[in-house]
Design an enzyme around this catalytic site. Structure first.
Site, PDB file in Angstrom:
ATOM      1  N   ASN A  45      -4.452  -7.627  -0.825  1.00 34.05           N
ATOM      2  CA  ASN A  45      -3.019  -7.646  -1.114  1.00 34.05           C
ATOM      3  C   ASN A  45      -2.253  -7.683   0.214  1.00 34.05           C
ATOM      4  O   ASN A  45      -1.493  -6.766   0.552  1.00 34.05           O
ATOM      5  CB  ASN A  45      -2.624  -6.433  -1.942  1.00 34.05           C
ATOM      6  CG  ASN A  45      -1.337  -6.649  -2.702  1.00 34.05           C
ATOM      7  OD1 ASN A  45      -0.624  -7.625  -2.487  1.00 34.05           O
ATOM      8  ND2 ASN A  45      -1.018  -5.723  -3.594  1.00 34.05           N
TER       9      ASN A  45
ATOM     10  N   HIS B   4       2.293   3.737  -6.286  1.00 33.85           N
ATOM     11  CA  HIS B   4       1.570   3.262  -7.461  1.00 33.85           C
ATOM     12  C   HIS B   4       1.787   4.156  -8.685  1.00 33.85           C
ATOM     13  O   HIS B   4       1.480   3.724  -9.798  1.00 33.85           O
ATOM     14  CB  HIS B   4       0.073   3.152  -7.171  1.00 33.85           C
ATOM     15  CG  HIS B   4      -0.315   1.902  -6.451  1.00 33.85           C
ATOM     16  ND1 HIS B   4      -0.217   1.760  -5.082  1.00 33.85           N
ATOM     17  CD2 HIS B   4      -0.796   0.719  -6.917  1.00 33.85           C
ATOM     18  CE1 HIS B   4      -0.633   0.549  -4.727  1.00 33.85           C
ATOM     19  NE2 HIS B   4      -0.987  -0.103  -5.812  1.00 33.85           N
TER      20      HIS B   4
END
Length: 435
Positions: free
Chosen positions: A307, A338
């Protein structure tokens, strides 16, 4: 393992695919001189609003409200205050939404709707854009003509000045996914036109479509193998290693496919070419360098490439400004960003320890392993160990719940991170003795 969590990303892919014709239309209209810059900003903003309503329904308000507030903060505050205020407001709003998910999943024992998952994902991406823009303003890379609404300028003039910021925060190619696009690149792509880049992007899009098809076929084949076997609940001893590796492989293939699709949408809209690159800015880099991710024997390199745009964003936002324990702070913030589920907290903290161990182990190996046969054997063993540790972390993060984490930690798979932990302690003690 919650298989719905593995494949919930498919609705996002459908909405991303539906946005492709509009991305191509935008790219085509940008070549026409009659399509003004203001019309381009409005097209991207309207497309983002329509896509949000289609994908999230009434929950789109959870994205519109912080985007509106961030645009107001950027337009009204000075460079010294904008980043701090924008960061704390955006993370507070996102945390409240994640706590709502915790309440629904863990207290009410109910499964939230797919639209709510999509909304949270979009909020996380919005946080990236908000903080990236505020950092650019704080560092002087972007100049903002700030001023209060009550000043002599009319409200329409304020809205005209703030239009690029609102458009950037909600533009549809990056609303539901995609590598982080800086405001400078966004502005340069909107204000310019490049027919040559458009011709080149056709072949880039064709290659990405082939990649997505290949990954999806591979994922279907692997999912049949995984579904036919036992899960972590029913596996025994070394069988759990295969279950962990194959299940994590499914998650990774899902991420790879989604990243390529998001990158393709940005390219279709004209935001993925080198045309929007400003002087001194790193060119467009996709989130998933699959070859590097699957062949590296270094956990630290995997971390930097996984990512990629998010890794760079975390490095700029947390790692570089940190004065003490930057690695730990970065992964702790990543767990917060997250959603702070038990598996995510454990997984990201374990990841931080593994990266630190990776640096120490490979430093010692570079000194003591000299012959090429031993180096080849060393790279093969560390590659396998790296892949298994990453699979362990992926399952911890994606499992999220305490029950899934307990199954993972109680299996034979915990041996792999423990080996790196033991080596880290021993090598650090050896280093201190040598000093």
């Amino acid at each position: 393992m919650d298989w719905f969590r593995l494949f919930f990303i498919h609705p996002v892919s459908l909405y991303q695919g539906a946005a492709f014709p509009f991305a191509l239309l935008f790219n085509y209209l940008c070549i026409m001189e009659s399509f003004s810059t203001r019309a381009r900003y409005l097209f991207l903003l309207a497309g983002g609003g329509a896509l949000a309503l289609a994908a999230m329904g009434s929950l789109a308000l959870l994205v519109f409200i912080p985007a509106l507030c961030a645009g107001v903060l950027v337009s009204s505050l000075g460079p010294q205050d904008v980043h701090r205020c924008a960061f704390f407001f955006q993370m507070s709003w996102q945390t409240l939404c994640h706590l709502s998910l915790h309440y629904t999943e863990y207290y009410l024992q109910e499964r939230p709707s797919v639209r709510f998952y999509i909304t949270l994902s979009s909020l996380m991406l919005l946080t990236q854009r908000v903080t990236s823009l505020s950092l650019d303003i704080c560092e002087g890379k972007v100049e903002v003509a700030s001023g209060s609404i009550s000043s002599r300028s009319s409200l329409s003039e304020h809205l005209h000045k703030a239009l690029p910021y609102f458009s950037y925060l909600l533009f549809f190619p990056a609303l539901l996914g995609g590598p982080l696009c800086s405001f400078q690149r966004f502005q340069a792509c909107v204000q310019g036109s490049s027919p040559l880049g458009r011709r080149q992007s056709f072949w880039a899009l064709a290659w990405r479509v082939l990649q997505i098809l290949g990954l999806e076929c591979f994922k279907v084949a692997l999912s049949r193998v995984v579904s036919a076997g036992a899960g972590l609940e029913g596996c025994r001893q070394l069988e759990c290693v295969y279950v962990m590796w194959s299940t994590a492989g499914l998650f990774k293939l899902t991420y790879y496919s989604h990243w390529i699709l998001d990158d393709s949408l940005l390219h279709a809209a004209g935001f993925g070419s080198e045309f929007g690159q400003s002087a001194g800015e790193e060119g467009h880099i996709p989130d998933g360098d699959i070859w590097t991710l699957e062949t590296t024997h270094r956990i630290s390199l995997f971390t930097r490439k996984w990512n990629h745009s998010t890794a760079q964003w975390l490095r700029r936002l947390i790692f570089q400004p940190s004065r003490g324990c930057p690695l730990l702070q970065t992964f702790a913030f990543s767990a917060w960003w997250h959603g702070l589920h038990p598996g995510q907290v454990f997984g990201f903290l374990c990841w931080a320890v593994m990266v630190e161990a990776d640096y120490v182990i490979h430093t010692f190996a570079g000194v003591f392993i000299r012959s090429w046969p031993m180096r080849l054997l060393y790279k093969a063993l560390t590659w396998a160990h790296t892949q298994l540790i990453i699979a362990y972390i992926v399952l911890a993060v994606e499992g999220r719940s305490l029950s899934s984490l307990w199954l993972l930690c109680g299996s034979y798979n915990s041996v792999f991170p423990m080996v790196y932990c033991v080596l880290l302690v021993l090598l650090v003690k050896t280093k201190h003795k040598c000093n």
